[in-house]
Design a protein around this motif. Structure first.
Motif: not given
Length: 291
Positions: A2-8, A10-18, A60-61, A65-69
């Motif tokens: 589901k899209k809500g879980k997908y966003y979660i 994606l946001i989790t993945l962003l925490a590792f950005s370096s 976070s939105e 959105r950037i990561t999903e794209r």
């Protein structure tokens, strides 16, 4: 998913950005399964591949959105390449040949650039510049009128105008210093270049002198001239000039000549590099031709 879980996710993945974006295909999918984001056939996208897409200043939105794209675009591109690779009308051997040729060109260029930077001497003597100028003087024809002189724009209500006029016309070093000091404090615009060649059009572009129809005649006939409008007084002294299509003074093209000499050295180093590698390999018998 589901899209809500997908966003979660994606946001989790962003925490590792370096890190910056890296290659995406890997054979170590078992060891990296916890790092896996997406898969197309045997090609995988990992968390480390999408690091750096966003930063902490984003909401976070926006981050999601950037990561999903990015993920969607990656999947589309990989699917398209997979489809194209499976097309029997595409000559895979020719594709590989082009890839190898590009790789050769890229590696050769990077190595050549590295060697040039290591070996390049950027010091250019006055004698080298003068020699190149004399040997190639026909290539240094002016494309514009240039001059050495003084230009000053001051308010009509400015003080010490009598002194300013005297300083403008004087060749005494102390008067030039007084003029410079006055210009820094009170002038709306000024250029005091007794020893430096400058483009005539650049100097006069914001003054009444820019409307002169016959600029060559103006330069030939004038040494000191004034113009004015409702607000400003414009003072102009011509010390020396060269006209378009005449040979440029060496000082005016000095930096150009220096860059030409340095670029020529780069070309010479690059040309000799391949021959040096070849001769060294020949001496060491690193290659063999079969007949």
């Amino acid at each position: 998913m589901k899209k809500g879980k997908y966003y979660i996710l994606l946001i989790t993945l962003l925490a590792f950005s370096s890190c910056e974006f890296l290659g995406m295909e890997s054979e170590n999918t078992v060891d990296n399964s916890e790092n896996l984001v997406a898969r197309v056939g045997n090609t995988f996208l990992f968390r480390t591949d999408i690091n750096g897409l966003t930063d902490a200043s984003m909401s976070s939105e926006d981050s999601a959105r950037i990561t999903e794209r990015f993920i969607d675009n990656w999947i589309k591109k990989e699917l398209f390449v997979r489809e194209a690779s499976n097309n029997s009308n595409i000559d895979q051997t020719e594709i590989q040949r082009k890839v190898d040729a590009y790789r050769y060109t890229l590696i050769s260029y990077e190595y050549q650039k590295l060697m040039v930077e290591q070996q390049l001497d950027r010091e250019v003597s006055e004698e080298e510049i003068r020699q190149y100028y004399n040997d190639n003087i026909e290539n240094f024809q002016l494309r514009q009128n240039i001059l050495k002189g003084r230009y000053l724009k001051i308010l009509q209500a400015a003080q010490k105008k009598t002194d300013v006029r005297r300083w403008m016309k004087s060749d005494r070093p102390e008067d030039l210093e007084s003029l410079k000091s006055y210009g820094f404090q009170f002038a709306s615009d000024f250029s005091l270049q007794d020893s430096t060649w400058i483009n005539f059009d650049d100097l006069i572009k914001n003054s009444p002198f820019s409307t002169i129809e016959n600029k060559i005649q103006f330069l030939r006939r004038n040494r000191y001239v004034e113009e004015s409008d409702s607000l400003y007084l414009y003072l102009f002294r011509i010390h020396e000039f060269k006209l378009s299509e005449q040979v440029s003074p060496m000082e005016y093209v000095k930096e150009d000549i220096k860059n030409i000499i340095i670029n020529k050295r780069k070309v010479d180093i690059a040309k000799s590099l391949e021959n040096k590698v070849y001769e060294r390999a020949k001496k060491n018998e690193d290659y063999e031709i079969y007949k």
